[in-house]
Design an enzyme around this catalytic site. Sequence first.
Site, PDB file in Angstrom:
ATOM      1  N   LEU A 251      -4.316  -0.276 -29.887  1.00  0.00           N
ATOM      2  CA  LEU A 251      -3.591   0.080 -28.663  1.00  0.00           C
ATOM      3  C   LEU A 251      -2.996   1.473 -28.766  1.00  0.00           C
ATOM      4  CD1 LEU A 251      -1.715  -3.283 -28.054  1.00  0.00           C
ATOM      5  CD2 LEU A 251      -3.658  -2.408 -26.796  1.00  0.00           C
ATOM      6  N   GLY A 252      -2.690   1.884 -29.991  1.00  0.00           N
ATOM      7  CA  GLY A 252      -2.093   3.194 -30.156  1.00  0.00           C
ATOM      8  C   GLY A 252      -1.627   3.367 -31.575  1.00  0.00           C
ATOM      9  N   ALA A 253      -1.116   4.548 -31.850  1.00  0.00           N
ATOM     10  CA  ALA A 253      -0.587   4.821 -33.181  1.00  0.00           C
ATOM     11  C   ALA A 253       0.785   5.433 -33.026  1.00  0.00           C
ATOM     12  CB  ALA A 253      -1.519   5.755 -33.936  1.00  0.00           C
TER      13      ALA A 253
ATOM     14  N   GLY B  60       4.860   6.165 -34.485  1.00  0.00           N
ATOM     15  CA  GLY B  60       5.382   6.818 -35.674  1.00  0.00           C
ATOM     16  C   GLY B  60       5.443   5.887 -36.871  1.00  0.00           C
ATOM     17  N   PHE B  61       5.493   4.599 -36.621  1.00  0.00           N
ATOM     18  CA  PHE B  61       5.684   3.676 -37.728  1.00  0.00           C
ATOM     19  C   PHE B  61       4.376   3.009 -38.157  1.00  0.00           C
ATOM     20  CE2 PHE B  61       9.593   3.875 -35.270  1.00  0.00           C
ATOM     21  CZ  PHE B  61      10.484   4.282 -36.249  1.00  0.00           C
ATOM     22  N   GLY B  62       3.317   3.307 -37.474  1.00  0.00           N
ATOM     23  CA  GLY B  62       2.034   2.721 -37.844  1.00  0.00           C
ATOM     24  C   GLY B  62       1.227   2.381 -36.610  1.00  0.00           C
TER      25      GLY B  62
ATOM     26  N   VAL C 212      -0.900   0.214 -33.805  1.00  0.00           N
ATOM     27  CA  VAL C 212      -0.646  -1.021 -33.064  1.00  0.00           C
ATOM     28  C   VAL C 212      -1.974  -1.584 -32.561  1.00  0.00           C
ATOM     29  CG1 VAL C 212       0.624  -2.038 -31.149  1.00  0.00           C
ATOM     30  CG2 VAL C 212       1.529  -0.033 -32.293  1.00  0.00           C
TER      31      VAL C 212
ATOM     32  N   LYS D 167       1.999  -4.555 -34.860  1.00  0.00           N
ATOM     33  CA  LYS D 167       2.246  -3.229 -35.425  1.00  0.00           C
ATOM     34  C   LYS D 167       2.107  -3.317 -36.930  1.00  0.00           C
ATOM     35  CE  LYS D 167       5.429  -0.561 -33.524  1.00  0.00           C
ATOM     36  NZ  LYS D 167       5.077   0.827 -33.256  1.00  0.00           N
TER      37      LYS D 167
ATOM     38  N   ASP E   4      14.711   7.023 -32.034  1.00  0.00           N
ATOM     39  CA  ASP E   4      13.417   7.594 -31.654  1.00  0.00           C
ATOM     40  C   ASP E   4      13.078   7.232 -30.208  1.00  0.00           C
ATOM     41  OD1 ASP E   4      11.160   9.072 -31.955  1.00  0.00           O
ATOM     42  OD2 ASP E   4      10.020   7.535 -33.012  1.00  0.00           O
TER      43      ASP E   4
END
Length: 845
Positions: free
Chosen positions: A500-502, A504-506, A508, A522, A620
């Site tokens: 689904l996306g990337a 800042g924490f990793g 998804v 995530k 964030d």
Amino acid sequence: MVLQTHISLSHLLLIASLLSAAVSAATTISPGSSLSAANPTITWSSPNDTFSLGFIPSDPPTSPPSYIAATSYSGGVPVWSAGAGKAVDSGGTLQFLPSGTLRLVNGSGATLWDSNTTSRGVSSAEIDDLGNLVLRNGTVTVWSSFDNPTDSIVPGQNFTVSKVLRSGLYSFKLVKNGNLTLLWNDSTVYWNQGLNSSVNTNLSSPTLGLRSIGILSISDPQLSTDAIVAYSSDYAEAGDILRFLKLGSDGNLRIYSSSRGSGTVTERWAAVTDQCEVYGYCGDMGVCSYNDTDPVCGCMSLNFELVDPKDSRKGCKRKMEIKDCPQSVIMLDLEHTRFLSYPPETDSPIFFFSAGILTCRLNCLGSSACDALTSLSDGTGLCYTKTPGFLSGYHSPAMSSSSYIKVCGPVIPNPSSSLGTAGNKKNWKLRRWIVVVVVFATVFGLMAFEGGLWWWFCRNSRSFGGLSAQYALLEYASGAPVQFSYTELQRSMKGFKEKLGAGGFGAVYKGILANRTVVAVKQLEGIEQGEKQFRMEVATISSTHHLNLVRLIGFCSEGRHRLLVYEFMKNGSLDSFLFATEEQSGKLLNWESRFHVALGTARGITYLHEECRDCIVHCDIKPENILLDENYNAKVSDFGLAKLVNPKDHRYRTLTSVRGTRGYLAPEWLANLPITSKSDVYSYGMVLLEIVSGRRNFEVSEATNRKKFSLWAFEEFEKGNIKGIVDRRLVDQDVDMDQVKRAIQVTFWCIQEQPSHRPMMGKVVQMLEGITDIENPPDPRAVIEGSAGGTSMTVSSNVNPLSTAAESAPAPSSFSSFQSSGVSPLTSGRNTEKATASLIQSDPN
Ligand SMILES: *[C@@H]1O[C@H](CO)[C@@H](O)[C@H](O)[C@H]1NC(C)=O
Ligand SMILES: *[C@@H]1O[C@H](CO)[C@@H](O)[C@H](O)[C@H]1NC(C)=O
Ligand SMILES: *[C@@H]1O[C@H](CO)[C@@H](O)[C@H](O)[C@H]1NC(C)=O
Ligand SMILES: *[C@@H]1O[C@H](CO)[C@@H](O)[C@H](O)[C@H]1NC(C)=O
Ligand SMILES: *[C@@H]1O[C@H](CO)[C@@H](O)[C@H](O)[C@H]1NC(C)=O
Ligand SMILES: *[C@@H]1O[C@H](CO)[C@@H](O)[C@H](O)[C@H]1NC(C)=O
Ligand SMILES: *[C@@H]1O[C@H](CO)[C@@H](O)[C@H](O)[C@H]1NC(C)=O
Ligand SMILES: *[C@@H]1O[C@H](CO)[C@@H](O)[C@H](O)[C@H]1NC(C)=O
Ligand SMILES: *[C@@H]1O[C@H](CO)[C@@H](O)[C@H](O)[C@H]1NC(C)=O
Ligand SMILES: *[C@@H]1O[C@H](CO)[C@@H](O)[C@H](O)[C@H]1NC(C)=O
């Protein structure tokens, strides 16, 4: 020192006053002239006095006083020095000899530095308005200070592959492929940044330059546009400001800015965000850790002593060398400590054992080729041995690694410190182990028995699988986080197929649980926290429920795998709506939805700050972290993660996401000031502006007169041009201009430079709703840079001057201008403090 400016304030003031009194010499320096340390008021200046070359007192001050010959920016900020900062006594001189060479001579007559330009036909010298000291034969440049940099780079200076900045044992270089590197002792690369991966060409002759507006970039004949390396936090802000890049004696590379004539510098960017990760910062066998605010150096135990008691950064030495040890050599246990190695152990074929830490320690004790070892506690069971040589340590209560070093017994732990304690606790530890083993054995025995019974009764039941899913659903409904196994999640995500996306924490991924619930999973990266802490944080996050917060359903924690399972948001994140291109304009949000999203987001954050049990500072907030459900309700995601990721930096400043999210960070992040809920308010203000305008707040374009959009928007707002700020794509839609005006006013209150000037989140909600009247906001960045310490102080004509004094007190007085409207827009400062405490003091130990 937070800023490591190396310029003492008193000296600067002295220089500044001397400079103003100085007799400006002629622009061209003719052979035979000289400068004397005894008379530092005489300097060689550039045509418009922007830069001058002269003697300045060395920093830190010495007794008797010593001086360096430096090129300084107006106000006394040195950017180049003869002989890289070699100090002379008061009899020292800088001579431009008739032979055409420039020479620094000590009072004793010894030559400390020479430009070596004798017999090269040099007939004149000059220092230009960019700060370049040039020696010329006619019009041909024979030598220049820009080509011979010391520790700084200023705008206009070209830094190429053959050049180097040095400060003590540290150096900074540009590699031919465009990588930037920081090295210790010309050997250990502890920072290496490559070009943006979208740059896919082999460079031929890269040049690093700092643009005067504060952008560090690399140019090359092979590149059509410059590749940007870093932005200073004040980039593109107007004013008579010098921005310069400097390698500090602490091994960090920073961009500073200095206002003309002020003599003070403010840090605007740093290459290594965690100072303790600078190799050798605390010297050989020194250990770096943080007190509440600053990195501090110490020794591992009282078996060691400082090499120089006056300077802890010089490192430590053994009180008794191993080879001279009359007693037995034993291993000192250092919990939560790592010996730094670059590249990291896990990336390099460093000698390691996989036989368990006990065997590893015994092996090391028996071998003279081993001095120390680090066990990363990363679940691999590997331990990495260190050969005798330079050791650079990092200790943090939140670090899971343990280290061991040989000492000549017995171990004498540091007093009142968490470093080096294990020796005399051994027996106690052993007993604790026995207890743990017995308890575990019993529990496991019982569980196995019970499990056996259960399996025996259930093995014929068809509903076995369903039962487990129902149980999970029950847990979900009860609000407790469900624990998933890694294989279970892998199956639900079909092997990490649908990304689904990337964040800042990793990354998804989309997944479907056994009970058909669609979820977003995530996969966290960079978690250094132990299992227990992780579970505690997960419990906190999942107990935080609000309509405008994304709900955590469950988690997985197995070995190195840490995953969080969230409810799935059908409409994705806000950024894709705000910054959608023309083709995707089907995704445009109308004003009503935008206002609804803005309000929802504000309510979600208010809940985090002021209403929930364990208050959370998000750290964030940005459009990427605001998700929309099928009804376009805003849901804030990723809250509570700042504490999870990278806890080794107790200040939580090294978040990967933070590194990347320029534009939303409150100024205090970069000034190393405490992060409070007011930092979220700042980020929210930036997001609100983007919701109104559909443009990134940090965008610079011709349409905004090459200013950051947020600054330009304020100017337009001052001119009364509210329509100009609103998203152009809404132009033929029904827009409630009252709401727009309120939103814009709230934005500028939220992005005030001084945290105490920003409203609390609860008040933001009221202002948006129109319950509270809103006073006209003052200029968000009406700033006069503060002391050399780098703290910025705001003195704005529109804000009650008392407010700066109220900085640390609960906020109400800082909004005294509001009281005229009858309603104070502020709730009490109590909640801010509560929220701060939960972020800053959440030392997991
Ligand atoms: C400069 O001279 C002084 C005494 O005249 C001496 O103490 C000092 O060490 C010299 N400095 C250098 C770098 O030679
Ligand atoms: C000048 O020459 C001397 C002697 O060859 C050398 O030690 C020194 O490093 C040179 N200085 C510079 C600035 O290159
Ligand atoms: C100085 O410049 C002149 C003219 O460009 C040139 O003829 C001369 O050789 C140069 N001197 C030296 C020592 O290089
Ligand atoms: C001095 O000259 C430089 C370079 O020409 C220019 O950028 C700067 O604005 C000038 N400063 C003043 C105060 O005139
Ligand atoms: C730096 O490089 C640019 C482009 O190559 C050039 O125009 C400029 O003169 C150079 N500056 C100096 C000080 O050499
Ligand atoms: C730096 O490197 C040199 C040789 O590469 C070595 O002799 C020296 O001991 C090193 N310095 C330190 C402080 O380890
Ligand atoms: C350049 O830097 C990148 C990291 O940004 C690294 O992966 C790469 O190996 C570096 N290249 C060299 C030649 O050091
Ligand atoms: C790399 O460059 C692209 C296009 O210039 C930009 O969109 C992207 O944000 C850059 N990535 C990083 C990590 O700076
Ligand atoms: C860069 O150079 C390498 C090795 O010479 C070559 O394999 C590669 O194709 C080059 N890349 C580009 C984009 O030219
Ligand atoms: C942390 O250390 C710095 C530098 O040693 C010192 O100035 C500061 O007061 C210390 N802070 C605390 C809270 O001890």
